[in-house]
Scaffold this motif. Sequence first.
Motif, mmCIF file in Angstrom:
data_model
loop_
_atom_site.group_PDB
_atom_site.id
_atom_site.type_symbol
_atom_site.label_atom_id
_atom_site.label_comp_id
_atom_site.label_asym_id
_atom_site.label_seq_id
_atom_site.Cartn_x
_atom_site.Cartn_y
_atom_site.Cartn_z
ATOM 1 N N TRP A 3 0.858 -1.176 0.000
ATOM 2 C CA TRP A 3 0.000 0.000 0.000
ATOM 3 C C TRP A 3 0.894 1.226 0.000
ATOM 4 O O TRP A 3 1.875 1.279 0.725
ATOM 5 N N TRP A 4 0.567 2.164 -0.811
ATOM 6 C CA TRP A 4 1.339 3.399 -0.822
ATOM 7 C C TRP A 4 0.460 4.542 -1.310
ATOM 8 O O TRP A 4 -0.540 4.335 -1.971
ATOM 9 N N ALA A 5 0.860 5.720 -0.962
ATOM 10 C CA ALA A 5 0.178 6.933 -1.401
ATOM 11 C C ALA A 5 1.260 7.948 -1.740
ATOM 12 O O ALA A 5 2.159 8.170 -0.953
ATOM 13 N N ASN A 6 1.174 8.514 -2.912
ATOM 14 C CA ASN A 6 2.148 9.518 -3.336
ATOM 15 C C ASN A 6 1.444 10.842 -3.566
ATOM 16 O O ASN A 6 0.323 10.883 -4.054
ATOM 17 N N ILE A 7 2.122 11.905 -3.239
ATOM 18 C CA ILE A 7 1.607 13.231 -3.555
ATOM 19 C C ILE A 7 2.349 13.739 -4.780
ATOM 20 O O ILE A 7 3.322 13.143 -5.219
ATOM 21 N N ALA A 8 1.897 14.824 -5.328
ATOM 22 C CA ALA A 8 2.523 15.369 -6.533
ATOM 23 C C ALA A 8 3.922 15.890 -6.205
ATOM 24 O O ALA A 8 4.092 16.714 -5.315
ATOM 25 N N VAL A 9 4.891 15.389 -6.915
ATOM 26 C CA VAL A 9 6.281 15.801 -6.734
ATOM 27 C C VAL A 9 6.899 15.963 -8.107
ATOM 28 O O VAL A 9 6.805 15.079 -8.951
ATOM 29 N N ARG A 10 7.518 17.084 -8.340
ATOM 30 C CA ARG A 10 8.242 17.297 -9.598
ATOM 31 C C ARG A 10 9.608 16.642 -9.446
ATOM 32 O O ARG A 10 10.368 16.999 -8.552
ATOM 33 N N VAL A 11 9.904 15.691 -10.304
ATOM 34 C CA VAL A 11 11.205 15.034 -10.239
ATOM 35 C C VAL A 11 12.015 15.365 -11.487
ATOM 36 O O VAL A 11 11.466 15.559 -12.564
ATOM 37 N N ASP A 58 14.215 18.252 -3.491
ATOM 38 C CA ASP A 58 14.469 18.897 -4.771
ATOM 39 C C ASP A 58 15.561 19.937 -4.527
ATOM 40 O O ASP A 58 15.310 20.993 -3.951
ATOM 41 N N HIS A 59 16.793 19.608 -4.935
ATOM 42 C CA HIS A 59 17.927 20.509 -4.706
ATOM 43 C C HIS A 59 17.802 21.791 -5.517
ATOM 44 O O HIS A 59 18.391 22.815 -5.146
ATOM 45 N N GLY A 60 17.052 21.769 -6.607
ATOM 46 C CA GLY A 60 16.846 22.984 -7.397
ATOM 47 C C GLY A 60 15.893 23.954 -6.718
ATOM 48 O O GLY A 60 16.153 25.147 -6.638
ATOM 49 N N ALA A 61 14.795 23.449 -6.196
ATOM 50 C CA ALA A 61 13.802 24.285 -5.527
ATOM 51 C C ALA A 61 14.127 24.510 -4.054
ATOM 52 O O ALA A 61 13.498 25.335 -3.403
ATOM 53 N N GLN A 62 15.091 23.759 -3.551
ATOM 54 C CA GLN A 62 15.444 23.790 -2.129
ATOM 55 C C GLN A 62 14.217 23.528 -1.257
ATOM 56 O O GLN A 62 13.920 24.235 -0.296
ATOM 57 N N ALA A 63 13.491 22.461 -1.637
ATOM 58 C CA ALA A 63 12.282 22.053 -0.913
ATOM 59 C C ALA A 63 12.146 20.544 -1.031
ATOM 60 O O ALA A 63 12.699 19.926 -1.942
ATOM 61 N N GLY A 64 11.418 19.959 -0.121
ATOM 62 C CA GLY A 64 11.254 18.520 -0.172
ATOM 63 C C GLY A 64 10.011 18.067 0.557
ATOM 64 O O GLY A 64 9.172 18.869 0.958
ATOM 65 N N LEU A 65 9.912 16.768 0.725
ATOM 66 C CA LEU A 65 8.790 16.184 1.437
ATOM 67 C C LEU A 65 9.300 15.086 2.351
ATOM 68 O O LEU A 65 10.357 14.500 2.124
ATOM 69 N N VAL A 66 8.542 14.842 3.400
ATOM 70 C CA VAL A 66 8.858 13.763 4.327
ATOM 71 C C VAL A 66 7.599 12.955 4.549
ATOM 72 O O VAL A 66 6.518 13.518 4.757
#
Length: 145
Positions: free
Chosen positions: A31-39, A109-117
């Motif tokens: 089971w997994w759930a992903n949110i929108a992430v620009r990769v 995201d090292h370009g946006a300097q943002a991430g998710l946990v």
Amino acid sequence: MVGIRLSPGKAIIEAKVRLYNRTPLAQTFLWWANIAVRVHDRYQAFFPPDVTFVADHAKRAISSYPIARDRYYGVDYSPGTDISWYKNIPVPTSYMVTESKYDFCGGYDHGAQAGLVHTSNHRVAPARSCGPGAMRNSVTRGIAI
């Protein structure tokens, strides 16, 4: 049962989930759930520091982590490739943590300097997937994650 909560003034998507096993036997499940992430090439996944290997969904394929040194999903990663980076995974690939004493994984995201946990109790959900391989798998198939 799943409940989703968005809190005003916070950058958090919270999912509360209750799973139910209708049988008297222990059952495994994926089971997994992903949110929108620009990769992209500057996206990197992170797993807890005690994670030294990852596996595909059914543990048919196993790789050392974060440096893969053998064949995994048909790709030769020798003499050593850092598979925490999206740019280093050339084919749709899944890899998951199968055990950890920690309750998190994520991506940055090292370009946006943002991430998710992603957080979850490792005693309840011992396996998790926050790797860029999962992102590539979804993105290359045109699935919104």
